[in-house]
Design a protein around this motif. Structure first.
Motif, short mmCIF file in Angstrom:
data_model
loop_
_atom_site.label_atom_id
_atom_site.label_comp_id
_atom_site.label_asym_id
_atom_site.label_seq_id
_atom_site.Cartn_x
_atom_site.Cartn_y
_atom_site.Cartn_z
N ARG B 78 38.22 39.93 32.25
CA ARG B 78 38.94 38.65 32.22
C ARG B 78 38.46 37.80 31.05
O ARG B 78 39.25 37.22 30.30
N TYR B 88 48.26 42.18 33.78
CA TYR B 88 48.21 43.39 34.62
C TYR B 88 47.53 44.56 33.90
O TYR B 88 47.08 45.51 34.54
N TRP B 174 39.23 44.79 42.01
CA TRP B 174 40.48 44.18 42.46
C TRP B 174 40.20 42.82 43.12
O TRP B 174 40.82 41.80 42.78
N PHE B 175 39.22 42.80 44.01
CA PHE B 175 38.87 41.58 44.73
C PHE B 175 38.40 40.49 43.74
O PHE B 175 38.83 39.33 43.83
N LYS B 178 41.26 39.02 41.73
CA LYS B 178 42.08 38.10 42.52
C LYS B 178 41.40 36.74 42.68
O LYS B 178 42.06 35.71 42.84
N PRO B 182 45.25 34.69 38.41
CA PRO B 182 46.44 34.63 39.26
C PRO B 182 47.20 35.97 39.20
O PRO B 182 48.24 36.07 38.55
N ILE B 183 46.66 37.01 39.81
CA ILE B 183 47.31 38.33 39.77
C ILE B 183 47.64 38.78 41.19
O ILE B 183 46.81 38.64 42.10
N SER B 184 48.84 39.29 41.36
CA SER B 184 49.24 39.75 42.69
C SER B 184 48.79 41.20 42.88
O SER B 184 48.48 41.90 41.92
N ASP B 185 48.80 41.64 44.16
CA ASP B 185 48.44 43.03 44.46
C ASP B 185 49.39 43.98 43.74
O ASP B 185 48.99 45.03 43.23
N ASP B 187 51.01 43.50 40.95
CA ASP B 187 50.71 43.54 39.52
C ASP B 187 49.47 44.41 39.25
O ASP B 187 49.43 45.17 38.28
N PHE B 188 48.46 44.26 40.11
CA PHE B 188 47.24 45.06 39.94
C PHE B 188 47.59 46.55 40.05
O PHE B 188 47.19 47.37 39.21
#
Lengths: 250, 262
Positions: B78, B88, B174-175, B178, B182-185, B187-188
């Motif tokens: 990040r 993503y 992943w956790f 998040k 601001p990434i959705s599941d 998108d990941f």
């Protein structure tokens, strides 16, 4: 019969065995005496093929130990019981498993009923109570560990028994118990034995013949009486300390 | 100065002889292992015990370290890439970093310390207390009783632990993402799938398998050839961990070149 002919062994520059000639007849027990660090244990390990000589011949049970193939050596070893100086018990296994590993016949080793009976029998022979089977080596005293080591060595009904200082580090009472055990095992099982020791008194009590290893050579071999009669200063010097006791025992 | 110049070739020669002697003895050990493989009745039960010890005993530390590694990878990704590439893509970077590199290498290094040290110390202690001699004196093979169970257990369990490490690392990454982005599941998952090749998982397991061979064989070899009492056991244990770790890093480069850069 065990026979060592002109055996030489060096570790680095240190000569340990310098032309050793040594023999043990069927059914007799020979005590191999000598000061600490003279190579008595090294000689014993040559007999069972744990150490290979630089030169010389080692015959055990009519087989040339040095030139045996892997499986032939394993087969020969299954007829030899070796009692290690500090027991060399497998500390992650209990007494039952330790002694059971001494059953060298694979079919008998896997037969749990036979193994239980044989382990109990061997423990009885070395004067250990039956409840010892569940104990781990760390829970045993020095004398008990040595006796379990002997029980393991005899579990496979060996033809030969090699003892590496079976009484070292023991108090006189326990040392006498082990000496008596070695003598009675030779009588009851009829095995051929070699006992490495520097305890002259114990050697005179248990062995049919004695040999003195010093300076890389066997300088004297003979019966206890022949040993006492020796005029060799190296023999006399070695016997001096225990001479009185040895005379009594002889 | 002249003496030093004379000593240098001697040092190199000694080093070369030592290295050759190690290679020779490892080869002999491997040949002995192969010869003893037919003693299945002896090594299989012991192998299950060792596999249980490696698997259950190491699972917590492997999950803990891979979890932290996944989390940190996400946070660093990040920091490095936000604003320069679509968000993503970061999922792809995290998943690939963990599966291709961090999962197998970190697991290998952890287990080089945990399992390698243990094997070398166990076998080294058995050597100096004559337990290995005792086994041989009973006509039994130390290879089938002591080494094959450890090596096979490692070859099975270390790749399994690596799979756990990969999954834990990805989950933690992943956790963490998040938490900070601001990434959705969806998108990941999309980003992860964009860079994913089916061979990546196989590659991770292949690496783990080679690392397992390296850890188990080196540590068993070091322990088995221990000399000179307690000091020797210490030297073997340290040697096993250092050599295994260096070999893991070396193998990492070689396997990456061979399998990913053809």
């Amino acid at each position: 019969m065990i026979q060592l002919i002109d055996v030489h062994k060096k570790f680095g520059k240190q000569v340990v065995l310098d032309g050793v000639n040594f023999n043990v007849q069927e059914g007799e027990t020979v005590a191999l005496l000598g000061p600490s660090g003279t190579g008595k244990s090294v000689l014993l390990k040559h007999i069972i093929g744990l150490i290979h000589p630089d030169s010389g011949t080692i015959i055990v049970d009519d087989k040339d130990v040095v030139h045996l193939k892997r499986h032939e050596l394993a087969e020969l070893r299954s007829h030899i019981g070796y009692v290690f100086q500090n027991g060399a018990l497998f500390d992650s296994d209990d007494v039952f498993e330790n002694v059971r590993l001494g059953i060298t016949d694979d079919a008998k080793y896997r037969d749990l009923d036979y193994a239980r009976a044989r382990v109990a029998e061997c423990l009885k022979l070395v004067n250990l109570p039956p409840e010892t089977v569940d104990k781990f080596p760390a829970e045993l005293s020095g004398g008990m560990r040595k006796r379990v080591g002997i029980a393991r060595a005899i579990a496979g009904n060996p033809k030969y028994l090699l003892y590496d200082e079976p009484t070292s580090g023991l108090d006189p009472v326990n040392a006498d118990v082990i000496d008596e055990l070695v003598r009675s095992l030779a009588e009851t099982l009829g095995v051929t034995g070699v006992m490495v020791t520097h305890d002259v008194r114990g050697a005179f009590r248990t062995a049919n013949r004695l040999a003195l290893l010093t300076g890389g050579k066997i300088v004297q071999q003979g019966t206890p009486k022949e040993f006492l009669a020796s005029t060799d200063p190296r023999v006399q010097e070695f016997l001096e300390r225990d001479f009185h006791n040895a005379t009594i025992a002889a | 100065m002249a003496t030093e110049a004379l000593d240098f070739p001697r040092l190199v020669g000694r080093w070369f002889l030592n290295a050759t002697s190690h290679v020779g003895r490892v080869t002999m050990l491997l040949a002995d292992l192969v010869r003893s493989l037919n003693e299945v009745r002896i090594w299989v039960p012991r192998m299950f015990t060792e596999a249980w010890n490696i698997g259950v005993g190491s699972l917590f530390i492997v999950l803990l370290i891979s979890g932290f590694a996944g989390g940190v990878t996400a946070l660093q990704a990040r920091y490095q890439f936000t604003g320069t590439i679509p968000i993503y893509y970061l999922a792809g970077v995290i998943v690939e970093s963990i599966v291709l590199e961090l999962g197998p290498v970190l697991t290998g290094l952890i287990l080089a310390g945990r399992i390698g040290a243990r094997y070398a110390a166990e076998l080294g202690t058995m050597r100096v207390t004559e337990q290995i001699d005792a086994l041989e004196s009973l006509g039994r093979s130390p290879s089938s009783h002591l080494i094959i169970p450890r090596v096979v257990a490692g070859l099975i369990m270390i790749p399994v632990l690596t799979v756990f490490a990969d999954v834990m690392g990805i989950g933690a990454g992943w956790f963490s993402m998040k938490l900070v982005l601001p990434i959705s599941d969806a998108d990941f998952a999309y980003g992860a799938r964009t860079f994913w090749r089916p061979f990546d998982a196989t590659y991770s397991i292949i690496k783990a398998f080679f690392f397992a061979a390296c850890i188990t064989v080196i540590s068993c070899y070091m322990g088995f050839n221990t000399q000179q009492g307690a000091e020797g056991v210490g030297r073997s244990t340290t040697g096993a961990v250092v050599s295994s770790s260096v070999m893991i890093l070396l193998l990492d480069v070689i396997l990456t070149k061979l399998l990913l850069n053809q």
